[in-house]
Design a protein around this motif. Structure first.
Motif, PDB file in Angstrom:
ATOM      1  N   PHE A 397       2.772  18.685   4.157  1.00  0.00           N
ATOM      2  CA  PHE A 397       2.529  18.801   5.600  1.00  0.00           C
ATOM      3  C   PHE A 397       3.596  19.706   6.195  1.00  0.00           C
ATOM      4  O   PHE A 397       4.754  19.666   5.772  1.00  0.00           O
ATOM      5  CB  PHE A 397       2.566  17.422   6.276  1.00  0.00           C
ATOM      6  N   PRO A 398       3.233  20.544   7.191  1.00  0.00           N
ATOM      7  CA  PRO A 398       4.227  21.442   7.784  1.00  0.00           C
ATOM      8  C   PRO A 398       5.392  20.664   8.397  1.00  0.00           C
ATOM      9  O   PRO A 398       5.222  19.552   8.901  1.00  0.00           O
ATOM     10  CB  PRO A 398       3.451  22.186   8.873  1.00  0.00           C
ATOM     11  N   THR A 399       6.548  21.264   8.362  1.00  0.00           N
ATOM     12  CA  THR A 399       7.744  20.715   9.009  1.00  0.00           C
ATOM     13  C   THR A 399       8.394  21.826   9.820  1.00  0.00           C
ATOM     14  O   THR A 399       8.002  23.002   9.725  1.00  0.00           O
ATOM     15  CB  THR A 399       8.752  20.189   7.975  1.00  0.00           C
ATOM     16  N   LEU A 400       9.375  21.477  10.606  1.00  0.00           N
ATOM     17  CA  LEU A 400      10.076  22.481  11.397  1.00  0.00           C
ATOM     18  C   LEU A 400      10.628  23.588  10.509  1.00  0.00           C
ATOM     19  O   LEU A 400      10.551  24.774  10.839  1.00  0.00           O
ATOM     20  CB  LEU A 400      11.213  21.828  12.184  1.00  0.00           C
ATOM     21  N   MET A 401      11.171  23.200   9.364  1.00  0.00           N
ATOM     22  CA  MET A 401      11.775  24.190   8.475  1.00  0.00           C
ATOM     23  C   MET A 401      10.720  25.111   7.877  1.00  0.00           C
ATOM     24  O   MET A 401      10.895  26.343   7.839  1.00  0.00           O
ATOM     25  CB  MET A 401      12.550  23.482   7.359  1.00  0.00           C
ATOM     26  N   ASP A 427       4.174  17.451  18.135  1.00  0.00           N
ATOM     27  CA  ASP A 427       4.497  18.060  19.432  1.00  0.00           C
ATOM     28  C   ASP A 427       5.692  19.004  19.354  1.00  0.00           C
ATOM     29  O   ASP A 427       5.691  20.067  19.965  1.00  0.00           O
ATOM     30  CB  ASP A 427       4.775  16.964  20.468  1.00  0.00           C
ATOM     31  N   TYR A 428       6.724  18.618  18.610  1.00  0.00           N
ATOM     32  CA  TYR A 428       7.926  19.451  18.629  1.00  0.00           C
ATOM     33  C   TYR A 428       7.791  20.746  17.832  1.00  0.00           C
ATOM     34  O   TYR A 428       8.693  21.576  17.833  1.00  0.00           O
ATOM     35  CB  TYR A 428       9.156  18.650  18.228  1.00  0.00           C
ATOM     36  N   PHE A 429       6.658  20.978  17.183  1.00  0.00           N
ATOM     37  CA  PHE A 429       6.405  22.266  16.556  1.00  0.00           C
ATOM     38  C   PHE A 429       6.450  23.392  17.590  1.00  0.00           C
ATOM     39  O   PHE A 429       6.844  24.518  17.282  1.00  0.00           O
ATOM     40  CB  PHE A 429       5.027  22.296  15.876  1.00  0.00           C
TER      41      PHE A 429
END
Length: 433
Positions: A397-401, A427-429
């Motif tokens: 799954f995508p993460t901030l990094m 949301d924080y993406f």
């Protein structure tokens, strides 16, 4: 001679009670020169004490009903969350906290955001983070064959109120996706039908007030075998050219200084050698003057039968290198590099299985299983394992990094972004954009 009787009257200085009482009353009738009586002082003291108590109570009630406002939420960069060594605790604690400065753009190249009717959160995200996008594409329309006629379906999904709110809240262009499902024999071979298809699209843009469209036709043509037939392939490219030229001749209603835009969805390269169904550098060069942008679908690299990362960064680099060729600087600005806001939960067992998950599914898995997230350097993606009913699962799954790495890649190449789709992520993406 008898002695005289003494005078029985009392002298004035006598202590006679009656006389003393009269004297006291006379004295008391004179004006007093003393302070207020003690009872008056007590009343005054109690009154002052009462007023002081009321003042203190008012101050207390005001302070308790007006708490000190919390400190503003910083961006994910300032909070130090964009890093490979993230944990499920970090994600659970921070994913819903978004910087209050939503108008600031970290990524300055064009951003195309897809919104789907089956995921209503995307509509809210489009309004909330409108300033982060240059183009918003609601997935509404299908161009179909109905007997010998062409029809444009999807009007029931069009939300005029939502479009109006987008217009008020920002400057993003509204370019709905049109999926071409009509038989190629109807659209490409018959000139009248080709003209009808173009007219239907432009008419809808004018009536609703769109700024253009995103056309998804390449995958349909591949399924029909059009792209492996040289003659039909040429007709397909000519259709896109004619549609683009026709749209460029019409001004956008909301933006009269601009013409209607055409963005074409294109598939990524899947092999080292280009096949007939691949969109290559020759196609890009041929359509560059007629099309305003290309939405490159660089995601879905893996699947249930071959579990793995969603979009390895090395594969993304390869796709861009093949498509842009030696003249990358000339057309890179026209590419909307695809990034996914969804992930996959694969079954790692005999028979395999699993499939896509979105943000709320991802959060639910983290809460239940509390897994250790692993960073895979080559693909630049996080993943983890968990057990459910004695079956092993792998989640990518995508993460901030991982998103941040792809934004840097887009900056390095000079491309824009296309996000599928903004209601599926965390949301924080949006702090990254």
């Amino acid at each position: 001679m008898p002695a005289k009787r003494r005078d029985r009257r009392k002298p004035a200085s006598s202590t006679d009670p009656v006389q003393s009482d009269r004297a006291a009353r006379a004295e008391s009738s004179k004006p007093s020169k003393t302070h207020l009586p003690l009872t008056h002082l007590r009343v005054l003291f109690l009154f002052v004490l009462f007023l002081s108590s009321i003042s203190l109570l008012v101050i207390y009630l005001y302070s308790s009903s007006s708490p000190v406002p919390p400190a503003p939420v910083l961006s994910v960069y300032d909070r130090g969350l964009v890093r490979p060594d993230t944990s499920y605790r970090d994600i659970l604690a921070e994913n819903g906290r978004v910087s209050e400065i939503r108008s600031y753009r970290h990524f300055l190249n064009p951003v195309l955001a897809y919104v789907t009717p089956w995921n209503s959160k995307g509509y809210d995200m489009a309004k909330l983070f409108n300033s982060k996008f240059t183009h918003i594409s609601p997935v509404w329309y299908q161009l179909k064959s109905e007997g010998k006629k062409l029809i444009l379906q999807g009007q029931h999904d069009v939300d005029l109120g939502w479009i109006s709110e987008l217009r008020k809240g920002g400057n993003s262009l509204v370019v709905p996706r049109v999926l071409l499902e009509a038989s190629p024999a109807e659209v490409l071979v018959k000139k009248k039908q080709l003209s009808n298809a173009i007219d239907l699209i432009i008419k809808e843009c004018r009536e609703i007030g769109f700024d253009g469209i995103v056309l998804e036709s390449w995958s349909s043509w591949a399924a029909y075998g059009v792209l492996n037939d040289p003659e039909l392939r040429t007709m397909a490219l000519n259709f896109i050219k004619q549609l683009g030229e026709a749209m460029h001749s019409v001004n956008s209603g909301p933006n009269p200084s601009q013409h209607l835009q055409l963005i074409l969805v294109i598939s990524p390269v899947r092999s080292e050698k280009l096949s007939g169904y691949d969109f290559g550098p020759g196609d890009l060069k041929q359509l560059a003057d007629s099309v305003d942008g290309f939405s490159l679908m660089t995601y879905d690299f893996s699947g249930p039968q071959k579990p793995g990362p969603n979009a390895p960064v090395e594969w993304i680099k390869y796709c861009l290198g093949v498509l842009l060729g030696d003249n990358g600087d000339e057309h890179a600005h026209m590419i909307f590099l695809g990034i996914n806001f969804y992930g996959n939960d694969f079954v790692i067992a005999e028979g395999l299985g699993g499939g896509p998950i979105i943000g709320r599914d991802f959060i639910s898995i983290l809460e239940k299983h509390k897994p250790a997230l692993l960073w895979e350097e080559r693909s630049s993606e996080h993943y983890f394992f968990y057990m459910h009913d004695n079956v092993k699962h792998a989640v990518f799954f995508p993460t901030l990094m991982s998103i941040s790495v792809r934004l840097e890649e887009a900056r390095a190449w000079g491309t824009g972004l296309s996000i599928w789709e903004i209601g599926q992520g965390l949301d924080y993406f949006f702090d990254l954009l």
